[in-house]
Design an enzyme around this catalytic site. Structure first.
Site, short mmCIF file in Angstrom:
data_model
loop_
_atom_site.label_atom_id
_atom_site.label_comp_id
_atom_site.label_asym_id
_atom_site.label_seq_id
_atom_site.Cartn_x
_atom_site.Cartn_y
_atom_site.Cartn_z
N HIS A 122 4.10 109.78 -10.81
CA HIS A 122 5.31 109.34 -11.51
C HIS A 122 5.85 108.03 -10.90
O HIS A 122 6.17 107.08 -11.62
CB HIS A 122 6.38 110.44 -11.46
N HIS A 127 6.84 103.97 -12.39
CA HIS A 127 7.93 103.05 -12.03
C HIS A 127 7.49 101.64 -11.64
O HIS A 127 8.20 100.68 -11.93
CB HIS A 127 8.73 103.61 -10.85
N GLU A 167 14.45 105.58 -16.33
CA GLU A 167 13.65 106.82 -16.44
C GLU A 167 13.26 107.14 -17.89
O GLU A 167 12.12 107.53 -18.15
CB GLU A 167 14.40 108.02 -15.86
N SER A 186 4.96 108.27 -17.80
CA SER A 186 4.12 109.04 -16.87
C SER A 186 3.97 110.49 -17.31
O SER A 186 3.39 111.30 -16.59
CB SER A 186 4.70 108.97 -15.45
FE FE2 Z 1 11.61 108.43 -11.54
#
Ligand code: FE2
Length: 263
Positions: A122, A127, A167, A186
């Site tokens: 993730h 990110h 996010e 993700s």
């Molecule tokens: Fe995150």
């Protein structure tokens, strides 16, 4: 988080290297090989291009120093190994100095399709690519600085701004909605759900609305906020976020659009 994690983040050795087992590298391979073919038409072009710049290995978990070499070149960001969960102040401090906090463990095979906690897949796959974009990088830094300047009671409100952009943000493009949020790009399941399900609401990003909208971390989102361009985030980074928080607090928090979490 309601329950204790069964995962422990790994600490890099003196040379900055984290040894991963063959099985852990295989889990990375499985995750990245599943996710990449799902991105076209779902993740935004900026993310897909940024992912190409990162050029992650497929057969093993990338080392953070490899990730940092690319980020440093583009925006001066780096990734810092941290435990899975850190307090708000440490989180803001890192972002304010262009360091992205990243958990370094990878999920076990039994958790491959869903893990509530952020793992290295993730963090790194989700990110880091967009941190090569100067607009996204500026927003993330400004967010960290606003966090440091904010009153502790405003931390939860600021967390919503991060949640609904970094996010779980969506981007409007001439070809339709695309995802840019790390939690979506993700996640094989949410990548489809966020764009194609009729259940969640999707609304234009209004910072005041975002600050007033509660969320749950353990379910697919019931609302997604849409930006028209990363310029929107860049512009938001130039605004007085603390003043926005003050206004949002006066207006009050919206009622949740999701069921209460079972005890
Ligand atoms: Fe995150």
């Amino acid at each position: 988080m309601g329950k204790l994690s069964t995962y422990t983040s790994k600490t890099p050795n003196a040379k900055g290297f984290i040894p991963y087992s063959e099985e852990e590298n295989r889990v990375w391979h499985e995750l990245i090989s599943t996710q990449i073919p799902m991105l076209p038409g779902r993740a935004c072009d900026d993310y897909v291009r940024a992912l190409q710049l990162m050029d992650f290995p497929h057969d093993r978990i990338p080392q953070l120093h490899e990730v940092n070499e690319v980020l440093m070149d583009y925006t001066g960001w780096s990734v810092k190994a941290v435990p899975a969960l850190i307090d708000f102040t440490s989180f803001f401090q890192l972002l304010a100095t262009r360091q992205f906090p990243a958990a370094t463990f990878i999920r076990r095979r039994e958790d491959i399709s869903y893990l509530q906690e952020p793992d290295v897949f993730h963090e790194v796959f989700g990110h880091t690519p967009l941190l090569t974009d100067y607009r996204f990088a500026a927003f993330s830094e400004a967010y960290g600085k606003a966090g440091l300047a904010a009153n502790k009671r405003d931390h939860a409100m600021l967390a919503r701004l991060f949640w609904f952009t970094v996010e779980f943000g969506l981007l409007r493009t001439p070809d339709g909605l695309r995802s840019y949020g790390a939690g979506i790009v993700s996640s094989p399941g949410e990548l489809i759900y966020a764009l194609e399900s009729e259940i969640p609401a999707r609304q234009q990003l209004d910072p005041l609305e975002v600050l007033r909208t509660p969320y749950r971390i353990d379910i697919y989102q019931t609302v997604y906020f849409i930006i028209n361009s990363f310029d929107d985030l860049f512009d938001l980074a130039q605004q007085d976020l603390i003043a926005l928080i003050t206004r949002a607090r006066k207006l009050g928090i919206h009622a949740p659009t999701f069921p209460a979490k079972a005890a």
